[in-house]
Design an enzyme around this catalytic site. Structure first.
Site, mmCIF file in Angstrom:
data_model
loop_
_atom_site.group_PDB
_atom_site.id
_atom_site.type_symbol
_atom_site.label_atom_id
_atom_site.label_comp_id
_atom_site.label_asym_id
_atom_site.label_seq_id
_atom_site.Cartn_x
_atom_site.Cartn_y
_atom_site.Cartn_z
ATOM 1 N N GLU A 1 0.816 -1.203 0.000
ATOM 2 C CA GLU A 1 0.000 0.000 0.000
ATOM 3 C C GLU A 1 0.857 1.263 0.000
ATOM 4 O OE1 GLU A 1 -4.329 0.256 1.788
ATOM 5 O OE2 GLU A 1 -2.849 0.739 3.330
ATOM 6 N N HIS B 1 6.352 -26.728 -2.120
ATOM 7 C CA HIS B 1 5.683 -27.808 -2.858
ATOM 8 C C HIS B 1 4.561 -27.278 -3.739
ATOM 9 C CE1 HIS B 1 7.652 -31.214 -0.678
ATOM 10 N NE2 HIS B 1 7.877 -30.223 0.176
ATOM 11 N N LYS C 1 -13.515 1.751 -3.841
ATOM 12 C CA LYS C 1 -14.616 2.146 -2.959
ATOM 13 C C LYS C 1 -15.652 2.972 -3.720
ATOM 14 C CE LYS C 1 -12.004 2.210 1.387
ATOM 15 N NZ LYS C 1 -11.563 3.052 2.527
#
Length: 428
Positions: free
Chosen positions: A284, A305, A419
């Site tokens: 961020e 793995h 948003k």
């Protein structure tokens, strides 16, 4: 002391490129110390360590002990920096199974209806002795309007009001801004207890404020030791930040060379959530203006793995940062068995820590030979003091590195884009 070893990565960078990046890192540190860089009004995460508030630490610690003694369940309701730091510390320093304190649950960090519905059902279920669970809720939001957190708080608050009536105010603690934000209206109406998020500390830098410290205290972790571990790191790096400057310069040079991914990996499952906190802190902060290295998290040897093949031989677009604990915190050893049917007697007498260390050393060797630059960040032992030091290490590293990219480490304008679109589609 937190150690930083860039030796396995430095060989991938030409001297001219590294020294150019080092000059940028030096200038970036000056900007942080002098408060002359963009976003300098958000440097409260440094100020709280320069001038510790012992009274607040005592207040948080006391409430944490009170809740720990009374609660069966403690819910942390928040998203992003409002819960990731606390979860990182709690997961690092708490037992994997069982606890002598309340069960700590997290809510408000997504909009999964099934999760929240099942949580409500679980909270209503009686304990084995037939009595009701004693539940406390800590909602954490500076604005009070973050949708994920606000929705969960509305649902959970309704439950606690039904369970406790007028006494529900004793079970709800709000961590929010001093005056602004929607939560303050609810606090004034309901009389909830309140802790203040400093106005000059952004969410992803807030773990050492009441945002993180109250949940950590409820988990039974010594927040004073944690906090003063960070204070000692602050003092150390104000005197000599050479390790951090080398790391920031290397990361900048690797960024300029075209690497686009940094895999933050640990061989200690206890530190997986710490990787999640680092992921937000860096992601961020640096991901702006088309710049930055995408931070992702892996827990080895598990993820060797699944991701190991790509890391070893896939597109050469990545680097790795290993988070290491040097001394063992488990005494478990491999026993010798008669017949050696599983062919593991060659490990008899060795500790799991030693085996895990060899796995890490082998991975470092293989990945380095596969042209992956590797940085190793290590602490001697896993304890509250060293986690506090590591928190400040990465906070300061983030500020230095992101300033060296030429962008503001402390805003997140891109977050607002999703948003706006979401609220438009919801009809707000």
């Amino acid at each position: 002391m937190i150690k930083c070893d860039i030796g396995f990565a430095r060989k991938f960078i030409e001297d001219d490129a590294y020294f150019k990046a080092r000059k940028k890192a030096d200038n970036a540190l000056d900007q942080l110390r002098d408060k002359t860089g963009p976003g300098s009004e958000w440097l409260g995460w440094r100020d709280i360590l320069a001038d510790p508030n012992d009274a607040e630490l005592e207040q948080i610690g006391s409430l944490g002990e009170e809740i720990r003694a009374k609660a069966d369940v403690f819910i942390v309701c928040g998203i992003g920096g409002s819960y990731l730091g606390a979860k990182a510390v709690i997961d690092a320093l708490s037992p994997h199974f069982g606890s002598n304190g309340p069960e700590i649950l997290f809510a408000g960090h997504h909009i999964g209806g099934k999760y929240l519905e099942e949580m409500l059902t679980y909270l209503k279920e009686p304990k084995e002795d037939g009595s009701a669970k004693n539940i406390y809720l800590n909602v954490i939001s500076k604005s009070g309007s973050t949708l994920e957190t606000a929705l969960a708080f509305r649902i959970l608050r309704e439950l606690l009001e039904k369970m406790y009536g007028e006494d529900s105010s004793e079970h709800i603690i709000c961590t929010t801004s001093k005056e602004r934000g929607l939560l303050n209206k609810v606090i004034d109406e309901k009389g909830y207890r309140k802790f203040i998020i400093p106005e000059d500390v952004g969410g992803r830098y807030s773990v050492l404020t009441p945002v993180g410290l109250l949940p950590i205290a409820v988990a039974g972790i010594d927040i004073r030791t944690l906090f003063y571990g960070a204070v000692s790191a602050y003092n150390q790096y104000e005197d000599n930040a050479e390790d951090l400057l080398e790391y920031a310069a290397l990361r900048n040079a690797i960024h300029e060379s075209g690497k686009t991914i940094d895999v933050f990996a640990t061989f200690e499952p206890e530190l997986t959530s710490l990787g999640g906190w680092i992921q937000q802190l860096l992601g961020e902060s640096e991901g702006k203006e088309g710049k930055g290295i995408f931070p992702t998290v892996a827990t080895f040897s598990t993820d060797l793995h699944s991701l190991g093949q790509f890391i070893q031989q896939g597109q050469r677009s990545l680097m790795e940062t290993f988070i290491i604990v040097e001394k063992p915190f488990s005494k478990l050893r491999v026993n010798e068995i008669e017949g050696d049917g599983d062919n593991l007697n060659y490990l008899a007498g060795r500790s799991f820590h030693e085996i895990n260390t060899k796995a890490r050393e082998g991975t470092t060797e293989a990945h380095s030979e596969g042209d992956v630059p590797i940085v190793r960040i290590s602490m001697e032992t896993l304890n509250a003091e060293n986690i506090g030091k590591l928190i400040y290490f990465f906070e300061l590293l983030t500020g230095i590195f992101v300033y060296s990219l030429g962008v503001n480490p402390f805003n997140q304008p891109g977050v607002e884009d999703y948003k706006k679109a979401m609220y438009r589609l919801l009809g707000k």
